[in-house]
Write a protein that holds these residues in place. Structure first.
Motif, short mmCIF file in Angstrom:
data_model
loop_
_atom_site.label_atom_id
_atom_site.label_comp_id
_atom_site.label_asym_id
_atom_site.label_seq_id
_atom_site.Cartn_x
_atom_site.Cartn_y
_atom_site.Cartn_z
N ARG A 76 0.83 -1.21 0.00
CA ARG A 76 0.00 0.00 0.00
C ARG A 76 0.86 1.26 0.00
O ARG A 76 0.53 2.26 -0.64
CB ARG A 76 -0.92 -0.01 1.22
N ASP A 77 1.98 1.22 0.72
CA ASP A 77 2.89 2.36 0.79
C ASP A 77 3.81 2.45 -0.43
O ASP A 77 4.63 3.37 -0.52
CB ASP A 77 3.75 2.28 2.06
N GLY A 78 3.71 1.48 -1.35
CA GLY A 78 4.52 1.52 -2.56
C GLY A 78 5.93 1.00 -2.38
O GLY A 78 6.79 1.22 -3.24
N LEU A 79 6.19 0.30 -1.28
CA LEU A 79 7.54 -0.20 -1.00
C LEU A 79 7.76 -1.62 -1.53
O LEU A 79 8.89 -2.02 -1.79
CB LEU A 79 7.80 -0.17 0.51
N VAL A 80 6.68 -2.36 -1.68
CA VAL A 80 6.74 -3.75 -2.13
C VAL A 80 5.74 -3.94 -3.27
O VAL A 80 4.64 -3.40 -3.23
CB VAL A 80 6.41 -4.72 -0.97
N ALA A 81 6.16 -4.72 -4.28
CA ALA A 81 5.27 -5.07 -5.39
C ALA A 81 4.88 -6.54 -5.24
O ALA A 81 5.71 -7.38 -4.89
CB ALA A 81 5.96 -4.85 -6.72
N ARG A 82 3.63 -6.81 -5.49
CA ARG A 82 3.08 -8.17 -5.41
C ARG A 82 2.66 -8.58 -6.81
O ARG A 82 1.90 -7.89 -7.47
CB ARG A 82 1.87 -8.16 -4.48
N THR A 83 3.18 -9.73 -7.25
CA THR A 83 2.83 -10.25 -8.57
C THR A 83 2.15 -11.59 -8.39
O THR A 83 2.68 -12.48 -7.73
CB THR A 83 4.10 -10.43 -9.44
N VAL A 84 0.96 -11.72 -8.99
CA VAL A 84 0.20 -12.97 -8.92
C VAL A 84 0.25 -13.62 -10.30
O VAL A 84 -0.08 -13.00 -11.31
CB VAL A 84 -1.27 -12.72 -8.52
N TYR A 85 0.69 -14.89 -10.33
CA TYR A 85 0.74 -15.65 -11.58
C TYR A 85 -0.49 -16.54 -11.66
O TYR A 85 -0.85 -17.19 -10.68
CB TYR A 85 2.02 -16.48 -11.64
N PRO A 86 -1.13 -16.59 -12.84
CA PRO A 86 -2.38 -17.36 -12.99
C PRO A 86 -2.13 -18.87 -13.10
O PRO A 86 -2.28 -19.47 -14.16
CB PRO A 86 -2.97 -16.78 -14.27
N THR A 87 -1.71 -19.45 -12.00
CA THR A 87 -1.51 -20.89 -11.94
C THR A 87 -2.48 -21.45 -10.93
O THR A 87 -3.15 -20.71 -10.22
CB THR A 87 -0.06 -21.23 -11.52
N VAL A 88 -2.56 -22.77 -10.86
CA VAL A 88 -3.41 -23.41 -9.85
C VAL A 88 -2.50 -24.23 -8.95
O VAL A 88 -1.87 -25.18 -9.42
CB VAL A 88 -4.47 -24.32 -10.52
N PRO A 89 -2.39 -23.89 -7.69
CA PRO A 89 -2.90 -22.68 -7.03
C PRO A 89 -2.11 -21.46 -7.51
O PRO A 89 -1.00 -21.59 -8.02
CB PRO A 89 -2.66 -22.95 -5.55
N PRO A 90 -2.66 -20.26 -7.30
CA PRO A 90 -1.97 -19.05 -7.75
C PRO A 90 -0.60 -18.91 -7.08
O PRO A 90 -0.46 -19.18 -5.89
CB PRO A 90 -2.89 -17.91 -7.32
N GLN A 91 0.39 -18.54 -7.86
CA GLN A 91 1.73 -18.29 -7.33
C GLN A 91 1.87 -16.78 -7.13
O GLN A 91 1.56 -16.01 -8.03
CB GLN A 91 2.79 -18.79 -8.30
N VAL A 92 2.31 -16.39 -5.95
CA VAL A 92 2.46 -14.97 -5.62
C VAL A 92 3.92 -14.70 -5.25
O VAL A 92 4.51 -15.45 -4.48
CB VAL A 92 1.53 -14.57 -4.44
N GLU A 93 4.47 -13.64 -5.84
CA GLU A 93 5.84 -13.24 -5.53
C GLU A 93 5.85 -11.79 -5.05
O GLU A 93 5.02 -10.99 -5.48
CB GLU A 93 6.73 -13.37 -6.76
#
Length: 137
Positions: A76-93
């Motif tokens: 929310r503060d713009g310090l970290v980016a979250r990337t969600v990959y459309p896999t099953v289950p979803p992979q988040v980095e």
């Protein structure tokens, strides 16, 4: 003031700031002053991490809920980016943003200063405690 001390000392204008001035420092200190934010940022400064990797890497064992809240606040503060990959289950980095990297460099400087002066501060603390023993009783 000692007899040998005749100089007038003034604060370094480069270090002085007016606390009534709205500069946002309270918000930044609130963010980096919590228990987990700096540790998450330090870990992400080592590279991109998936949620579980991040959770396992943090010393002291952070709960899933607390890690979720922490990365959301940092995102929310713009310090970290979250990337969600459309896999099953979803992979988040998670990774630091440019803004996150700029803060991580400052945090690193603070950590270096702390490491360099830890023993000196402990000595001063011990001296103060010895000089003030019994004063609180």
């Amino acid at each position: 003031m000692s007899a040998g001390h005749t100089e007038v000392t003034t604060p370094d204008p480069e270090l002085f700031f007016d606390p009534s001035e709205e500069c946002g420092i309270r918000e930044v200190l609130d963010r980096i002053g919590d228990k987990w934010s700096v540790q998450v940022m330090v870990e992400l400064s080592r590279g991109v991490r998936r949620f579980r990797e991040l959770q396992r890497a943090l010393p002291g064992g952070i709960s899933q809920r607390m890690l979720t809240l922490t990365v959301r606040r940092l995102e929310r503060d713009g310090l970290v980016a979250r990337t969600v990959y459309p896999t099953v289950p979803p992979q988040v980095e998670y990774e630091l943003t440019g803004l996150g990297w700029s803060l991580a460099r400052l945090v690193r400087s603070l950590a270096d200063w702390s490491r360099e002066h830890r023993a000196e501060m402990a000595d001063f603390r011990h001296q103060w405690d010895e000089a003030h023993r019994g004063a609180a009783e």
